[in-house]
Design a protein around this motif. Structure first.
Motif, PDB file in Angstrom:
ATOM      1  N   GLU A  79     -15.455  79.794 -64.834  1.00  0.00           N
ATOM      2  CA  GLU A  79     -14.971  81.168 -64.410  1.00  0.00           C
ATOM      3  C   GLU A  79     -15.648  81.590 -63.271  1.00  0.00           C
ATOM      4  N   ASN A  80     -16.710  80.987 -63.020  1.00  0.00           N
ATOM      5  CA  ASN A  80     -17.433  81.518 -61.582  1.00  0.00           C
ATOM      6  C   ASN A  80     -16.962  80.420 -60.517  1.00  0.00           C
ATOM      7  N   LEU A  81     -16.217  79.540 -60.635  1.00  0.00           N
ATOM      8  CA  LEU A  81     -15.852  78.625 -59.555  1.00  0.00           C
ATOM      9  C   LEU A  81     -15.091  79.276 -58.492  1.00  0.00           C
ATOM     10  N   VAL A  82     -15.656  79.075 -57.218  1.00  0.00           N
ATOM     11  CA  VAL A  82     -14.789  79.627 -56.134  1.00  0.00           C
ATOM     12  C   VAL A  82     -13.973  78.498 -55.637  1.00  0.00           C
ATOM     13  N   GLU A  83     -14.949  77.261 -55.369  1.00  0.00           N
ATOM     14  CA  GLU A  83     -14.046  76.066 -54.887  1.00  0.00           C
ATOM     15  C   GLU A  83     -14.293  74.701 -55.401  1.00  0.00           C
ATOM     16  N   LEU A  84     -13.377  74.064 -55.724  1.00  0.00           N
ATOM     17  CA  LEU A  84     -13.607  72.893 -56.544  1.00  0.00           C
ATOM     18  C   LEU A  84     -13.025  71.442 -55.700  1.00  0.00           C
ATOM     19  N   HIS A  85     -13.715  70.649 -55.332  1.00  0.00           N
ATOM     20  CA  HIS A  85     -13.502  69.715 -54.381  1.00  0.00           C
ATOM     21  C   HIS A  85     -13.821  68.073 -55.406  1.00  0.00           C
ATOM     22  N   MET A  86     -12.778  67.599 -55.637  1.00  0.00           N
ATOM     23  CA  MET A  86     -12.951  66.299 -56.218  1.00  0.00           C
ATOM     24  C   MET A  86     -12.036  65.100 -55.832  1.00  0.00           C
ATOM     25  N   PRO A  87     -12.109  64.934 -54.245  1.00  0.00           N
ATOM     26  CA  PRO A  87     -11.276  63.841 -53.870  1.00  0.00           C
ATOM     27  C   PRO A  87     -11.560  62.480 -54.572  1.00  0.00           C
ATOM     28  N   TYR A  88     -10.304  61.593 -54.502  1.00  0.00           N
ATOM     29  CA  TYR A  88     -10.270  60.239 -55.038  1.00  0.00           C
ATOM     30  C   TYR A  88     -11.135  60.175 -56.366  1.00  0.00           C
ATOM     31  N   SER A  89     -10.905  61.194 -57.277  1.00  0.00           N
ATOM     32  CA  SER A  89     -11.505  61.240 -58.372  1.00  0.00           C
ATOM     33  C   SER A  89     -10.399  60.325 -59.397  1.00  0.00           C
ATOM     34  N   ARG A  90     -11.047  60.141 -60.713  1.00  0.00           N
ATOM     35  CA  ARG A  90     -10.165  59.327 -61.776  1.00  0.00           C
ATOM     36  C   ARG A  90      -9.703  59.942 -62.874  1.00  0.00           C
ATOM     37  N   VAL A  91      -9.553  61.522 -62.467  1.00  0.00           N
ATOM     38  CA  VAL A  91      -9.287  62.527 -63.680  1.00  0.00           C
ATOM     39  C   VAL A  91      -7.739  62.415 -63.890  1.00  0.00           C
ATOM     40  N   LYS A  92      -7.315  62.735 -65.202  1.00  0.00           N
ATOM     41  CA  LYS A  92      -5.802  62.839 -65.482  1.00  0.00           C
ATOM     42  C   LYS A  92      -5.709  64.037 -65.669  1.00  0.00           C
ATOM     43  N   GLN A  93      -6.486  64.821 -66.314  1.00  0.00           N
ATOM     44  CA  GLN A  93      -6.156  66.105 -66.560  1.00  0.00           C
ATOM     45  C   GLN A  93      -7.902  66.751 -66.263  1.00  0.00           C
ATOM     46  N   LEU A  94      -7.884  67.615 -65.733  1.00  0.00           N
ATOM     47  CA  LEU A  94      -9.180  68.399 -65.301  1.00  0.00           C
ATOM     48  C   LEU A  94      -9.828  68.837 -66.587  1.00  0.00           C
ATOM     49  N   TRP A  95      -9.092  69.394 -67.335  1.00  0.00           N
ATOM     50  CA  TRP A  95      -9.437  69.907 -68.740  1.00  0.00           C
ATOM     51  C   TRP A  95      -8.540  69.719 -69.665  1.00  0.00           C
ATOM     52  N   LYS A  96      -8.841  69.434 -70.947  1.00  0.00           N
ATOM     53  CA  LYS A  96      -7.945  69.208 -72.061  1.00  0.00           C
ATOM     54  C   LYS A  96      -7.399  70.400 -72.732  1.00  0.00           C
ATOM     55  N   GLU A  97      -7.780  71.322 -72.319  1.00  0.00           N
ATOM     56  CA  GLU A  97      -7.326  72.681 -72.842  1.00  0.00           C
ATOM     57  C   GLU A  97      -7.505  73.561 -71.498  1.00  0.00           C
ATOM     58  N   ASP A  98      -6.787  74.760 -71.713  1.00  0.00           N
ATOM     59  CA  ASP A  98      -6.643  75.744 -70.347  1.00  0.00           C
ATOM     60  C   ASP A  98      -8.200  76.511 -70.464  1.00  0.00           C
ATOM     61  N   LYS A  99      -8.475  76.813 -69.045  1.00  0.00           N
ATOM     62  CA  LYS A  99      -9.581  77.371 -68.791  1.00  0.00           C
ATOM     63  C   LYS A  99      -9.621  78.750 -67.734  1.00  0.00           C
ATOM     64  N   ARG A 100     -10.146  79.417 -67.826  1.00  0.00           N
ATOM     65  CA  ARG A 100      -9.921  80.759 -67.073  1.00  0.00           C
ATOM     66  C   ARG A 100     -10.740  80.552 -65.676  1.00  0.00           C
ATOM     67  N   LEU A 101      -9.787  80.520 -64.858  1.00  0.00           N
ATOM     68  CA  LEU A 101     -10.149  80.101 -63.345  1.00  0.00           C
ATOM     69  C   LEU A 101     -10.108  81.391 -62.350  1.00  0.00           C
ATOM     70  N   VAL A 102     -10.399  82.397 -62.741  1.00  0.00           N
ATOM     71  CA  VAL A 102     -10.119  83.768 -62.336  1.00  0.00           C
ATOM     72  C   VAL A 102     -10.660  83.967 -60.754  1.00  0.00           C
ATOM     73  N   ASN A 103     -11.715  83.334 -60.519  1.00  0.00           N
ATOM     74  CA  ASN A 103     -12.265  83.142 -59.102  1.00  0.00           C
ATOM     75  C   ASN A 103     -11.873  82.031 -58.226  1.00  0.00           C
ATOM     76  N   LEU A 104     -11.124  81.122 -58.616  1.00  0.00           N
ATOM     77  CA  LEU A 104     -10.791  79.978 -57.670  1.00  0.00           C
ATOM     78  C   LEU A 104     -10.094  80.412 -56.568  1.00  0.00           C
ATOM     79  N   GLU A 105     -10.548  79.841 -55.286  1.00  0.00           N
ATOM     80  CA  GLU A 105      -9.834  79.980 -54.290  1.00  0.00           C
ATOM     81  C   GLU A 105      -9.073  78.869 -53.671  1.00  0.00           C
ATOM     82  N   VAL A 106     -10.205  77.728 -53.817  1.00  0.00           N
ATOM     83  CA  VAL A 106      -9.744  76.463 -53.476  1.00  0.00           C
ATOM     84  C   VAL A 106      -9.663  75.185 -54.326  1.00  0.00           C
TER      85      VAL A 106
END
Length: 556
Positions: free
Chosen positions: A226-253
């Protein structure tokens, strides 16, 4: 009584400067006294021992801070051999001298809590970085960056390079900051949370997360972003960031570029602040959700190499990057009025839009190597357009006539546009500073351009003659230009040609009455260039030929 103060951080030489002034002026007073808190002097000790190399190391360590030099001299005074000096200097690099640190901490101790935290963040993470980026990162951490940075400058703990606008910090000051952080972590490991995470136990307080090459298919389910403003995960192995929906109300990048296993974009429908999304190279991404068109703050979107996904673009976009765009046109429901830059090299587009669009803010358009493109989008309303890249658009037949009215257009790349029929409209673009053409087009352009400039010169001369009936003044400056390209032949439209070092041209005696406008000259030159082959030291001379065409007006 007159009082003068010397301002600056602890240890930069205020006392030293005051002592010099004291010795210069003390003879003018009946009584005088200088109070100092340092008894030893490093330079005197170095003269006695005469260990030049070691002295240089000591000075380098102190980085020119006078009090640090004096304190360091005190610690070296008891050393009786060269080996002891070396041990002492090596020890100082690993365990900084407490006296030096104590002197340098004077300025830091006077700071308020917000400013102290900012100082420690800069010491650990942001030295040498652009000031605006640092302010942004500090803001993400919840600090008052503007006032904090000003306080650190006032305390001489940092400075800002005026040319590059990067934050500078003395090495010893940075060393002090890192020591403070180390002490805090020993006393209470939770006191300072790094903005970089290196374990799966992610705190919910995180505002900034950078994890290059994240190795798992999703983020931990117990992490609440919920507090994340920026999320940087280049060249990651993720298929889905989360398996269920999350509150990303502060995310800008959100930056997931080249996460090639990613199949689904996280649910950003509840992220009203999102402004920057980078999904470049996410080749397995199937779909861009329809709610994207309602992300009103989204201004930057990079979908380069996403060749298999269905799309929905918000009208708020200012920067769209999508190389290898797979469709023949952009969505008809996408209104590009806010677009400033459009980058779509190697795309499959034939028409960007099936109907004309308002591109009033567009400054840069890159469609190079879009080999199916058959026409340039209507840019007649794009009065801000300055750079157009159409290299390798092999199906492009003509450049629209309105190009001559694009007053801000300075760069045009038409290299390898093999199907272009006419270059007449390009010749009329007066603002162009750099034009790139294929060789066949260069020759056609040169002939057209020569006639255009010569005609303009003639009209200018007629106007001047009309304005100076009583007194004719010939102006020495006339329009002229030159063109250079690889080649070994003179174009056949040059009437007089010679393989010798000169060429003779016969003019009629009344040539000045025939409307002669100037001379177009062409010459082939061979240049010998020194080059190295296969990184061998042997130099070989390589000949390269150029055809150069020049227009020079006639001087009467």
């Amino acid at each position: 009584m007159c009082l003068s103060g010397i301002w600056g951080m602890g240890g930069i030489g205020k006392t030293t400067l005051a002592e010099i002034v004291f010795h210069r002026l003390s003879s003018k007073f009946e009584a005088c006294c200088f109070l100092r808190n340092v008894k030893e002097n490093l330079d005197n000790q170095m003269d006695k021992i005469n260990y030049k190399e070691l002295a240089k190391k000591a000075v380098d360590y102190a980085r020119g801070v006078p009090l640090a030099l004096i304190t360091l001299g005190s610690s070296l005074l008891t050393c009786k051999s060269k080996e002891e000096w070396e041990d002492e200097l090596n020890k100082l690099k690993q365990f900084p001298d407490e006296n030096i640190q104590r002197v340098l901490r004077l300025s830091n101790d006077r700071l308020g809590k917000n400013d102290k935290e900012i100082f420690l963040d800069i010491a650990c993470f942001h030295k040498g970085k652009h000031v605006e980026y640092v302010k942004k990162m500090l803001g993400i951490r919840g600090f008052y960056a503007e006032t904090g940075i000003k306080s650190l400058i006032d305390a001489s703990l940092i400075s800002i390079d005026s040319a590059q606008e990067i934050i500078e910090m003395h090495d010893l000051i940075q060393e002090m900051g890192c020591t403070i952080v180390h002490e805090q972590c020993i006393e209470d490991p939770s006191k300072r949370n790094s903005t970089l995470s290196t374990s799966l136990d992610l705190p919910n307080s995180l505002r900034y997360l950078y994890w290059y090459g994240y190795p798992l298919e999703s983020l931990p389910s117990n992490f609440s972003p919920e507090n994340l403003v920026e999320l940087h995960m280049p060249y990651s192995r993720v298929k889905q960031l989360w398996k269920e929906d999350k509150r990303l109300v502060n995310l800008e990048v959100i930056n997931l570029h080249y996460s090639s296993d990613l199949t689904e974009v996280p649910n950003l429908s509840g992220s009203p602040k999102i402004g920057h999304i980078n999904l470049h190279g996410c080749e397995n991404l199937v779909e861009i959700p329809s709610y994207f068109q309602h992300l009103d703050k989204l201004t930057y979107h990079d979908l380069g190499r996403c060749t298999s996904c269905l799309i929905s673009l918000p009208n708020s976009l200012r920067y769209l990057h999508w190389d290898r765009y797979p469709l023949k046109s952009l969505p008809s429901n996408f209104s590009p009025e806010n677009l400033v830059e459009l980058h779509m090299p190697y795309s499959r587009v034939k028409h960007l839009w099936k109907e004309d669009m308002r591109l009033v803010n567009l400054k840069v358009i890159k469609l190079q190597y879009s080999s199916d493109l058959i026409e340039v989008p209507n840019l007649s309303r794009s009065k801000k357009i300055g750079h157009i890249y159409l290299r390798g658009c092999e199906s492009l037949v003509e450049i629209p006539s309105y190009f001559q009215h694009l007053d801000k257009l300075t760069y045009l790349d038409l290299g390898s546009c093999k199907s272009l029929i006419s270059l007449t409209n390009i010749c009329k673009v007066k603002s162009l500073k750099e034009l790139i053409l294929s060789r066949s087009n260069i020759m056609d352009y040169a002939q057209l351009r020569i006639m255009q400039v010569a005609t303009a010169s003639s009209k200018s001369r007629e106007k001047e003659d009309d304005e100076h009936d009583d007194y004719h003044e010939y102006y020495s400056y006339w329009p002229s230009f030159s063109i250079e390209c690889p080649g070994k032949e003179i174009p056949n439209w040059f009437s007089y040609q010679s393989e010798e070092s000169s060429v003779n041209i016969e003019l009629r005696q009344d040539w000045f009455r025939t409307g002669l406008l100037g001379f177009a000259l062409a010459v082939v030159v061979s240049c010998e260039l020194n080059c190295q082959l296969k990184r061998m030291p042997v130099k070989k001379k390589k000949k390269k030929k150029y055809a150069i065409m020049i227009l020079k007006p006639v001087s009467q």
